[in-house]
Design an enzyme around this catalytic site. Structure first.
Site, PDB file in Angstrom:
ATOM      1  N   GLU A 106       0.821  -1.222   0.000  1.00 56.11           N
ATOM      2  CA  GLU A 106       0.000   0.000   0.000  1.00 56.11           C
ATOM      3  C   GLU A 106       0.851   1.266   0.000  1.00 56.11           C
ATOM      4  O   GLU A 106       0.515   2.259  -0.647  1.00 56.11           O
ATOM      5  CB  GLU A 106      -0.928  -0.010   1.236  1.00 56.11           C
ATOM      6  N   GLU A 119      13.829  10.877  -2.495  1.00 60.82           N
ATOM      7  CA  GLU A 119      14.561   9.612  -2.525  1.00 60.82           C
ATOM      8  C   GLU A 119      16.016   9.877  -2.136  1.00 60.82           C
ATOM      9  O   GLU A 119      16.486  11.018  -2.229  1.00 60.82           O
ATOM     10  CB  GLU A 119      14.523   9.024  -3.939  1.00 60.82           C
ATOM     11  N   ASP A 132      10.439   7.908 -10.175  1.00 67.44           N
ATOM     12  CA  ASP A 132       9.629   7.479  -9.029  1.00 67.44           C
ATOM     13  C   ASP A 132       8.142   7.463  -9.402  1.00 67.44           C
ATOM     14  O   ASP A 132       7.434   6.489  -9.144  1.00 67.44           O
ATOM     15  CB  ASP A 132       9.897   8.429  -7.845  1.00 67.44           C
ATOM     16  N   LYS A 154       5.373   4.222  -9.847  1.00 68.70           N
ATOM     17  CA  LYS A 154       4.064   4.217  -9.181  1.00 68.70           C
ATOM     18  C   LYS A 154       2.931   4.058 -10.192  1.00 68.70           C
ATOM     19  O   LYS A 154       1.968   3.330  -9.928  1.00 68.70           O
ATOM     20  CB  LYS A 154       3.908   5.492  -8.357  1.00 68.70           C
TER      21      LYS A 154
HETATM   22  N1  HSE Z   1      10.288  10.428  -2.963  1.00 68.69           N
HETATM   23  C1  HSE Z   1       8.925  10.015  -2.920  1.00 68.69           C
HETATM   24  C2  HSE Z   1       8.048  11.217  -3.193  1.00 68.69           C
HETATM   25  C3  HSE Z   1       8.609   9.403  -1.586  1.00 68.69           C
HETATM   26  O1  HSE Z   1       8.554  12.345  -3.120  1.00 68.69           O
HETATM   27  O2  HSE Z   1       6.873  11.057  -3.516  1.00 68.69           O
HETATM   28  C4  HSE Z   1       7.275   8.741  -1.491  1.00 68.69           C
HETATM   29  O3  HSE Z   1       7.186   7.631  -2.338  1.00 68.69           O
END
Ligand code: HSE
Length: 406
Positions: free
Chosen positions: A124, A185, A196, A200
């Site tokens: 999640e 990150e 990133d 997702k």
């Molecule tokens: N580096 C990610 C962000 C952390 O800024 O969304 C959360 O997944």
């Protein structure tokens, strides 16, 4: 008492321990039991921490302890995190994770192993920080086909864009603050270059369409080319610049998936999502449009999502069914460059590029603004490649194009 181990005691891992301690009564009411952090695996020691006596440096201690039923992987990175996850699942321990990199790259394999072993692999916290988007897609929207997803899925870049626009912060200042707040990150290039958000959207697309699209096949652009000028021009187009991750079903069952800075129209609720907040707009078969909004990064929001998985895994116990997905066939992807959509185009004025010439080329284009050095127009039902071809035909090479999210 349920004994668990936390792998990695950084921002998220220490947040998990903090939320467990702060909410032990509530969690106990949920699972009718208590949760004990028996081990914390990290390379470092934490002599000042109240968990100092639980810190171990050898994963085998956790693996070989039959009292450990669940492992919480909050290490980050792929190689070691994947290896430990696989070994834990194979040893019959459920694993919950915030590690989107591992889920996007190895999620299919890990879900399959969990299913085979009768344990759970839950993730999640891998998308949207604290927003319960994954459980919502898996359960509450179970009767809906998902036609499309548009999301602000990276807190760091949204924080940077917000502070550049609202406080006139420089890119570097805003990034430094996002790092200080624990949003970015370890290598913030993954935030800034869109990787990133890309991981997702691949995870959400796997849930929506049943197939994990390899990250390497996704058209992915971050925010490094976004300047204050770009942000100001977005306002003149009638929207805000946002890093939008999107996955949509196209004609013929193809999927269009991309990450790119887009102009989001002011009357779309995504345009008002600022700071570290994330939001995901789903276009669902029966429900219609639905948006989830909340903190997309940070210690406690992300830990809250990890805890929701710990609770689910404990409640489900052994033998519950683990969902999984296929690996996408590259043939199911449409070529993002050729997808017909609505675009905002900015062209610096020159002998070649006058508003009249552009209107003649694009027919139904709507000039939105003119400024001394250039002009912006919005054009519908056209692809990026066609826009490029049209402008190249009048020798205009220096222009910018952003998808317009209405
Ligand atoms: N580096 C990610 C962000 C952390 O800024 O969304 C959360 O997944």
């Amino acid at each position: 008492m349920k004994n668990i181990a936390i792998l990695g005691f950084g921002t998220v891992g220490s947040g998990v321990a903090d939320v467990l301690a702060a909410s032990c009564n509530k969690i106990c009411r949920e699972i009718h039991d208590t949760v004990n952090v028996k081990y914390i695996l990290d390379l470092r020691d934490f002599p000042e921490s109240k968990y100092a006596d639980r810190v171990v440096h050898d994963f085998d201690i956790i693996l070989n302890d039959p009292e450990i039923e669940l492992v919480c992987e909050t290490m980050g990175g792929t190689k070691v995190a994947f290896d430990y996850t696989l070994r834990a699942l194979n040893a019959g321990k459920s694993v919950v994770t915030s590690n989107k990199e591992v889920v996007a790259a190895y999620g299919k394999l890990l879900c399959d192993v969990a299913r085979e072993k009768g344990v759970r692999y839950l993730y999640e916290a891998s998308v949207g920080g604290g927003i319960p988007i994954i459980r919502t897609m898996k359960t509450s929207l179970g009767a809906n086909e998902i036609y499309g997803i548009d999301g602000i899925l990276n807190g760091t870049t949204n924080y940077i864009l917000t502070h550049m626009k609202e406080d006139g912060a420089s890119f570097e200042e805003a990034l430094a603050q996002a790092q200080k707040n624990g949003y970015a990150e370890l290598n913030p290039k993954a935030d800034v270059e869109g990787d990133d958000a890309c991981r997702k959207i691949c995870i959400l697309a796997a849930l929506a369409f049943g197939a994990m699209i390899p990250q390497s096949l996704v058209s992915c652009e971050g925010i490094s080319s976004v300047t204050l000028d770009t942000i100001e021009r977005a306002e003149k187009f009638g929207g805000s610049i946002k890093l939008i991750a999107s996955a949509r079903r196209m004609k013929g069952e193809k999927v269009d998936i991309s990450v790119a800075p887009c102009v989001v129209a002011h009357d779309n609720p995504l345009s008002g999502v600022s700071d570290v907040f994330n939001a995901i707009m789903l276009h669902a078969q029966h429900l219609g449009d639905v948006m989830m909004y909340g903190k997309g990064a940070g210690k406690l929001p992300t830990a809250s999502a990890v805890l929701s998985d710990i609770i689910e895994a404990i409640k489900a116990g052994k033998g519950s069914e683990q969902e999984t997905w296929n690996i996408a066939d590259p043939g199911m992807l449409s070529d993002n460059d050729k997808v017909s959509d609505t675009y905002c185009v900015y062209v610096p004025t020159s002998f070649a590029a006058s508003e009249e010439k552009v209107l003649a080329l694009f027919g139904k284009a709507e000039i939105k603004f003119s400024e001394g050095s250039g002009f912006g127009f919005i054009v519908e039902n056209i692809s990026r490649s066609k826009i490029r071809k049209n402008l190249h035909s009048i020798d205009v090479k220096d222009f910018s194009v952003f998808r317009y999210v209405k």
